[in-house]
Design a protein around this motif. Structure first.
Motif, PDB file in Angstrom:
ATOM      1  N   GLU A  40       0.667 -16.722  -2.980  1.00 12.89           N
ATOM      2  CA  GLU A  40      -0.112 -15.812  -2.144  1.00 12.89           C
ATOM      3  C   GLU A  40       0.692 -14.571  -1.786  1.00 12.89           C
ATOM      4  OE1 GLU A  40      -3.286 -16.081  -1.468  1.00 12.89           O
ATOM      5  OE2 GLU A  40      -3.335 -17.948  -2.639  1.00 12.89           O
ATOM      6  N   PRO A  41       0.220 -13.393  -2.211  1.00 15.80           N
ATOM      7  CA  PRO A  41       0.909 -12.164  -1.810  1.00 15.80           C
ATOM      8  C   PRO A  41       0.556 -11.771  -0.382  1.00 15.80           C
ATOM      9  CG  PRO A  41      -0.997 -11.630  -3.159  1.00 15.80           C
ATOM     10  CD  PRO A  41      -0.907 -13.132  -3.122  1.00 15.80           C
ATOM     11  N   SER A  42       1.495 -11.114   0.263  1.00 11.37           N
ATOM     12  CA  SER A  42       1.274 -10.537   1.593  1.00 11.37           C
ATOM     13  C   SER A  42       1.199  -9.026   1.432  1.00 11.37           C
ATOM     14  CB  SER A  42       2.412 -10.909   2.541  1.00 11.37           C
ATOM     15  OG  SER A  42       2.418 -10.063   3.671  1.00 11.37           O
ATOM     16  N   VAL A  43       0.066  -8.436   1.776  1.00  6.09           N
ATOM     17  CA  VAL A  43      -0.101  -6.992   1.630  1.00  6.09           C
ATOM     18  C   VAL A  43       0.975  -6.251   2.412  1.00  6.09           C
ATOM     19  CG1 VAL A  43      -1.598  -5.035   2.151  1.00  6.09           C
ATOM     20  CG2 VAL A  43      -2.557  -7.107   1.123  1.00  6.09           C
ATOM     21  N   TRP A  44       1.218  -6.689   3.645  1.00  5.81           N
ATOM     22  CA  TRP A  44       2.176  -5.965   4.483  1.00  5.81           C
ATOM     23  C   TRP A  44       3.598  -6.113   3.965  1.00  5.81           C
ATOM     24  CZ3 TRP A  44      -0.212  -2.502   6.940  1.00  5.81           C
ATOM     25  CH2 TRP A  44      -1.469  -2.739   7.436  1.00  5.81           C
ATOM     26  N   ARG A  45       3.922  -7.279   3.465  1.00  7.29           N
ATOM     27  CA  ARG A  45       5.261  -7.461   2.917  1.00  7.29           C
ATOM     28  C   ARG A  45       5.431  -6.639   1.644  1.00  7.29           C
ATOM     29  NH1 ARG A  45       8.417 -13.247   1.899  1.00  7.29           N
ATOM     30  NH2 ARG A  45      10.437 -12.314   1.323  1.00  7.29           N
ATOM     31  N   SER A  46       4.410  -6.639   0.795  1.00  3.61           N
ATOM     32  CA  SER A  46       4.472  -5.836  -0.430  1.00  3.61           C
ATOM     33  C   SER A  46       4.594  -4.355  -0.098  1.00  3.61           C
ATOM     34  CB  SER A  46       3.228  -6.087  -1.287  1.00  3.61           C
ATOM     35  OG  SER A  46       3.173  -7.427  -1.741  1.00  3.61           O
ATOM     36  N   LEU A  47       3.792  -3.890   0.853  1.00  7.00           N
ATOM     37  CA  LEU A  47       3.854  -2.485   1.252  1.00  7.00           C
ATOM     38  C   LEU A  47       5.210  -2.129   1.844  1.00  7.00           C
ATOM     39  CD1 LEU A  47       0.322  -1.929   2.824  1.00  7.00           C
ATOM     40  CD2 LEU A  47       1.241  -0.773   0.810  1.00  7.00           C
ATOM     41  N   SER A  48       5.847  -3.083   2.508  1.00  8.85           N
ATOM     42  CA  SER A  48       7.148  -2.788   3.115  1.00  8.85           C
ATOM     43  C   SER A  48       8.183  -2.462   2.043  1.00  8.85           C
ATOM     44  CB  SER A  48       7.622  -3.971   3.965  1.00  8.85           C
ATOM     45  OG  SER A  48       8.001  -5.081   3.163  1.00  8.85           O
ATOM     46  N   TYR A  49       8.125  -3.138   0.900  1.00  5.99           N
ATOM     47  CA  TYR A  49       9.054  -2.821  -0.191  1.00  5.99           C
ATOM     48  C   TYR A  49       8.758  -1.437  -0.764  1.00  5.99           C
ATOM     49  CZ  TYR A  49      10.667  -7.666  -0.197  1.00  5.99           C
ATOM     50  OH  TYR A  49      11.202  -8.878   0.163  1.00  5.99           O
ATOM     51  N   PHE A  50       7.487  -1.105  -0.899  1.00  2.39           N
ATOM     52  CA  PHE A  50       7.098   0.204  -1.414  1.00  2.39           C
ATOM     53  C   PHE A  50       7.607   1.321  -0.499  1.00  2.39           C
ATOM     54  CE2 PHE A  50       3.735   3.551  -1.195  1.00  2.39           C
ATOM     55  CZ  PHE A  50       4.000   4.157  -2.412  1.00  2.39           C
ATOM     56  N   PHE A  51       7.351   1.194   0.795  1.00  2.00           N
ATOM     57  CA  PHE A  51       7.761   2.249   1.730  1.00  2.00           C
ATOM     58  C   PHE A  51       9.281   2.277   1.916  1.00  2.00           C
ATOM     59  CE2 PHE A  51       3.263   1.912   3.163  1.00  2.00           C
ATOM     60  CZ  PHE A  51       2.909   3.235   2.890  1.00  2.00           C
ATOM     61  N   LEU A  52       9.923   1.132   1.806  1.00  2.00           N
ATOM     62  CA  LEU A  52      11.384   1.113   1.876  1.00  2.00           C
ATOM     63  C   LEU A  52      11.973   1.886   0.707  1.00  2.00           C
ATOM     64  CD1 LEU A  52      14.066   0.092   3.081  1.00  2.00           C
ATOM     65  CD2 LEU A  52      13.791  -1.975   1.673  1.00  2.00           C
ATOM     66  N   ASP A  53      11.468   1.652  -0.494  1.00  2.00           N
ATOM     67  CA  ASP A  53      11.959   2.377  -1.672  1.00  2.00           C
ATOM     68  C   ASP A  53      11.731   3.879  -1.520  1.00  2.00           C
ATOM     69  OD1 ASP A  53      12.713  -0.018  -2.758  1.00  2.00           O
ATOM     70  OD2 ASP A  53      11.077  -0.136  -4.213  1.00  2.00           O
ATOM     71  N   LEU A  54      10.524   4.259  -1.076  1.00  2.00           N
ATOM     72  CA  LEU A  54      10.241   5.680  -0.877  1.00  2.00           C
ATOM     73  C   LEU A  54      11.158   6.290   0.173  1.00  2.00           C
ATOM     74  CD1 LEU A  54       6.346   6.036  -0.947  1.00  2.00           C
ATOM     75  CD2 LEU A  54       7.981   6.574  -2.750  1.00  2.00           C
ATOM     76  N   GLY A  55      11.418   5.535   1.243  1.00  2.00           N
ATOM     77  CA  GLY A  55      12.294   6.034   2.293  1.00  2.00           C
ATOM     78  C   GLY A  55      13.711   6.269   1.803  1.00  2.00           C
ATOM     79  N   ILE A  56      14.221   5.342   0.991  1.00  2.00           N
ATOM     80  CA  ILE A  56      15.578   5.500   0.448  1.00  2.00           C
ATOM     81  C   ILE A  56      15.629   6.678  -0.513  1.00  2.00           C
ATOM     82  CG2 ILE A  56      17.377   4.406  -0.943  1.00  2.00           C
ATOM     83  CD1 ILE A  56      16.417   1.705   0.175  1.00  2.00           C
ATOM     84  N   ILE A  57      14.605   6.812  -1.359  1.00  2.00           N
ATOM     85  CA  ILE A  57      14.560   7.939  -2.296  1.00  2.00           C
ATOM     86  C   ILE A  57      14.553   9.262  -1.543  1.00  2.00           C
ATOM     87  CG2 ILE A  57      13.037   9.119  -3.946  1.00  2.00           C
ATOM     88  CD1 ILE A  57      12.282   6.305  -5.004  1.00  2.00           C
TER      89      ILE A  57
END
Length: 358
Positions: A40-57
């Motif tokens: 089961e995927p978690s939308v919020w957990r998945s989104l957290s990785y996306f926004f973390l990557d964007l933030g680091i970039i």
């Protein structure tokens, strides 16, 4: 736009009853051993990785702009290219439907992850679907499959150059030309990669890819070629190297079997891959090296793959492959020894050009 990927239940149907005859376990046995939450995927957990990557970039770009010194840029290129690769892996989850169960959200985040790094999301997603449905199948696999000895001997020099001598720069060419003995492009809906119903998906991603290319052209016009190289092209090359390196190592090893004809079926082919340890990079690129479980259960979120691997290892036994070699040692070994497979045989292994001469 609707799209299909191979699901857990579909992958079970891909395996015929011959699976129980050829392997001491079934796909259902493996699935039953894994905790239910892993699927089961978690939308919020998945989104957290996306926004973390964007933030680091974004942070890396800000630091590079402030420092703006020649000695800093090589460090920036390596770090930013690695983060481009991490962002690609987020889009990879979207393509598998493991980012969320909402197709519109997967398409949105997939495009936001892939378009900035010049990957046509739907075109790549569909070809990657072909790879996963045919992993380990010499006749129908899509990426980093071996060529036969006869094909190797007939390959023109320029094809050998990028396939065997510059393999870590091959990805952009693959997008336009695919691999040996495969025709078509990831950008054109008439390619035999795609179904007629996927035409507008492919055209959408191609249009967004073209807009990104135009945006980069505009930056170059406004700020010059040096700006483009410093802030985009050099990190992009590092990203391509990461993508080719990891994909190469997932499927290129002398101990990994490849199959022809009726000797292949889904689960057997899915086991023709190997787990790799990238050290501290594991967390940065979202545990993409945990690859055996990923190939068996395609729509499992990346953040559950370690738990799933732990659960299935006792059942897989010797069928589970993991390399404890350093990444670069493994790459050099496979680079030197994995050239082609025999022309005949239903289960074959990589051989080297030196083997051909003996």
């Amino acid at each position: 736009m609707p799209y299909n990927f191979i699901t857990l239940d579909e992958s079970a149907s891909v395996d015929s009853s011959s699976a129980s005859e050829a392997l001491p376990f079934t796909l259902q046995d493996l699935r039953a051993s894994i905790p239910a939450y892993c699927f089961e995927p978690s939308v919020w957990r998945s989104l957290s990785y996306f926004f973390l990557d964007l933030g680091i970039i974004a942070t890396l770009y800000a630091i590079a702009h402030v420092i703006n010194a020649w000695w800093f840029f090589p460090f920036f290129w390596l770090a930013q290219g690695t983060m481009f690769w991490a962002l690609f892996v987020v889009g990879h989850d979207c393509g598998h439907g493991s980012f969320s169960r909402q197709k519109w959200l997967n398409s949105l985040i997939g495009h936001l992850s892939h378009t900035p790094i010049l990957v046509p999301y739907h075109g790549w997603r569909i070809s990657h679907r072909t790879h996963h449905r045919n992993t380990g199948n010499l006749d129908t696999d899509e990426s980093w499959y071996p060529v036969s000895q006869a094909k190797y001997e007939q390959m023109p020099w320029y094809e050998k150059l990028f396939r065997f001598y510059l393999p870590l720069l091959a990805y952009p060419i693959y997008l336009f030309k695919r691999s040996s003995d495969r025709q078509g492009s990831h950008f054109h809906p008439a390619s035999d990669l795609f179904r007629p119903s996927e035409k507008w998906d492919v055209l959408t991603s191609t249009a967004l890819w073209t807009l990104m290319l135009a945006f980069l052209g505009g930056l170059t016009y406004a700020y010059g070629w040096l700006f483009l190289v410093q802030y985009y092209l050099a990190p992009y090359i590092v990203f391509v190297i990461w993508l080719d390196l990891v994909t190469f190592l997932h499927h290129t090893e002398q101990e990994i079997p490849w199959y022809r004809g009726d000797d292949w079926f889904f689960l057997k082919g899915a086991l023709s891959t190997i787990d790799r340890d990238y050290g501290f990079i594991n967390a940065i690129h979202h545990d993409i090296g945990t690859h055996v479980a990923h190939h068996i259960f395609l729509s499992m979120p990346h953040y559950h793959l370690k738990a799933a691997t732990k659960a299935i290892k006792p059942i897989l036994g010797s069928y589970y492959r993991k390399s404890d070699e350093s990444i670069w040692s493994s790459f050099v070994k496979s680079y030197r020894t994995c050239r082609f497979v025999p022309n005949d045989g239903s289960q074959v292994y990589y051989q080297s050009s030196e083997h051909q001469q003996n």
